[in-house]
Design a protein around this motif. Sequence first.
Motif, PDB file in Angstrom:
ATOM      1  N   HIS A  23       0.852  -1.199   0.000  1.00 13.93           N
ATOM      2  CA  HIS A  23       0.000   0.000   0.000  1.00 13.93           C
ATOM      3  C   HIS A  23       0.882   1.242   0.000  1.00 13.93           C
ATOM      4  O   HIS A  23       0.891   2.036   0.939  1.00 13.93           O
ATOM      5  N   GLY A  24       1.641   1.387  -1.050  1.00 11.88           N
ATOM      6  CA  GLY A  24       2.487   2.566  -1.193  1.00 11.88           C
ATOM      7  C   GLY A  24       2.446   3.050  -2.622  1.00 11.88           C
ATOM      8  O   GLY A  24       1.882   2.398  -3.498  1.00 11.88           O
ATOM      9  N   ASP A  25       3.044   4.186  -2.853  1.00 14.18           N
ATOM     10  CA  ASP A  25       3.088   4.790  -4.172  1.00 14.18           C
ATOM     11  C   ASP A  25       4.232   4.155  -4.956  1.00 14.18           C
ATOM     12  O   ASP A  25       5.410   4.387  -4.663  1.00 14.18           O
ATOM     13  N   MET A  26       3.901   3.350  -5.954  1.00 15.35           N
ATOM     14  CA  MET A  26       4.941   2.639  -6.697  1.00 15.35           C
ATOM     15  C   MET A  26       5.782   3.585  -7.555  1.00 15.35           C
ATOM     16  O   MET A  26       6.952   3.323  -7.794  1.00 15.35           O
ATOM     17  N   GLU A  42      11.152   5.701  -8.211  1.00 12.23           N
ATOM     18  CA  GLU A  42      12.019   6.893  -8.296  1.00 12.23           C
ATOM     19  C   GLU A  42      13.075   6.873  -7.197  1.00 12.23           C
ATOM     20  O   GLU A  42      14.262   7.144  -7.454  1.00 12.23           O
ATOM     21  N   ASP A  43      12.668   6.539  -5.968  1.00  9.31           N
ATOM     22  CA  ASP A  43      13.608   6.535  -4.845  1.00  9.31           C
ATOM     23  C   ASP A  43      14.661   5.438  -5.001  1.00  9.31           C
ATOM     24  O   ASP A  43      15.842   5.657  -4.690  1.00  9.31           O
ATOM     25  N   ILE A  44      14.252   4.272  -5.466  1.00  7.67           N
ATOM     26  CA  ILE A  44      15.196   3.167  -5.635  1.00  7.67           C
ATOM     27  C   ILE A  44      16.221   3.504  -6.711  1.00  7.67           C
ATOM     28  O   ILE A  44      17.419   3.250  -6.553  1.00  7.67           O
ATOM     29  N   GLY A  45      15.763   4.104  -7.802  1.00  6.86           N
ATOM     30  CA  GLY A  45      16.702   4.527  -8.836  1.00  6.86           C
ATOM     31  C   GLY A  45      17.641   5.603  -8.337  1.00  6.86           C
ATOM     32  O   GLY A  45      18.850   5.554  -8.591  1.00  6.86           O
ATOM     33  N   ASP A  50      12.239   5.915 -16.645  1.00  9.75           N
ATOM     34  CA  ASP A  50      12.672   7.223 -16.151  1.00  9.75           C
ATOM     35  C   ASP A  50      13.638   7.084 -14.975  1.00  9.75           C
ATOM     36  O   ASP A  50      14.522   7.936 -14.787  1.00  9.75           O
ATOM     37  N   ALA A  51      13.467   6.016 -14.183  1.00  6.73           N
ATOM     38  CA  ALA A  51      14.321   5.812 -13.016  1.00  6.73           C
ATOM     39  C   ALA A  51      15.591   5.040 -13.351  1.00  6.73           C
ATOM     40  O   ALA A  51      16.453   4.861 -12.479  1.00  6.73           O
ATOM     41  N   ASP A  90      16.041   6.684   2.676  1.00  2.65           N
ATOM     42  CA  ASP A  90      17.232   6.731   3.517  1.00  2.65           C
ATOM     43  C   ASP A  90      17.723   5.319   3.824  1.00  2.65           C
ATOM     44  O   ASP A  90      18.939   5.062   3.828  1.00  2.65           O
ATOM     45  N   ALA A  91      16.799   4.408   4.092  1.00  2.95           N
ATOM     46  CA  ALA A  91      17.186   3.016   4.356  1.00  2.95           C
ATOM     47  C   ALA A  91      17.805   2.390   3.118  1.00  2.95           C
ATOM     48  O   ALA A  91      18.791   1.647   3.206  1.00  2.95           O
ATOM     49  N   ALA A  92      17.241   2.694   1.953  1.00  2.00           N
ATOM     50  CA  ALA A  92      17.781   2.142   0.708  1.00  2.00           C
ATOM     51  C   ALA A  92      19.200   2.649   0.467  1.00  2.00           C
ATOM     52  O   ALA A  92      20.091   1.886   0.066  1.00  2.00           O
TER      53      ALA A  92
END
Length: 273
Positions: free
Chosen positions: A31-34, A39-42, A72-73, A258-260
């Motif tokens: 239940h999160g914004d994929m 974007e964050d993982i990239g 894009d990521a 931050d964890a990633a």
Amino acid sequence: MRLGYCSITWGGVVGHPTGVTSVKDLFYLTHGDMQRAVEDIGAAGYEGVEMFDGNLVEFADRPEVLTGHLRDAGLELVSVYSGANFIYPDILPDELDRIRRSADLAAQFGAGRLVIGGGARRAAGTTDEDYGRLADSLNQVTDIAEAAGVEASYHPHLSTIVESPEELDRLLPATRIGFCPDVAHLAAGGGDPAAIIRAYGDRINHVHLKDLTRESVTFQPLGAGDLDLPGILAALRDTGYDGWLMVELDDYDGDPKDAARASRDSLRRLLAA
């Protein structure tokens, strides 16, 4: 080895609510914004991502949206996670039908791996037959994945009938599915992850990495727990594994990006040592 990250941290994991009354629709879901997760993982410097099958279902009718986010990521979809009970004969056909849909979605979005968890613990206690049923079901999952053009991997998991090293030893010789060691789950189940990796090195085709604080059984970013990560990586090298290292963190009390980043920095230092 290439580095990827799992999208579970952006919202945690739930089961699709329709699955309470319709097993064939019981997909895993974050239940999160994929879009934000991708974007964050990239941005954190990873090359790939693993997602739950239920999140791919959301994009099944608009695949260009997800493929655009990935492009894009600068990421590729490496793997898709699913699972089932696998021990109850009456519902197994519907569970396998859902797994078939998951495998087809994985192939549609270019993922090479279908990661599978499961093996229910009965309220009345696990029976010897449950391991045979789980093994047979996983062989069928392997066939389903191969038909879709992807590889299947079994992921031992706390709360299933494959937590401990002894339980893993009961299952793996009875099935031909690939093995995805999750080093924190293996340790939490009482195992030595490096020793298990060496014992089943010829079966490993996917890897999940996260750290663990053993005393509280709390999953942590890499480097923040007490696992012997250098020893684990050495064991993987010794087996000849050269595939994806997928970092996973079920939840995090803070910004998941931050964890990633923390795990990426730790893993890069470990790999360079």
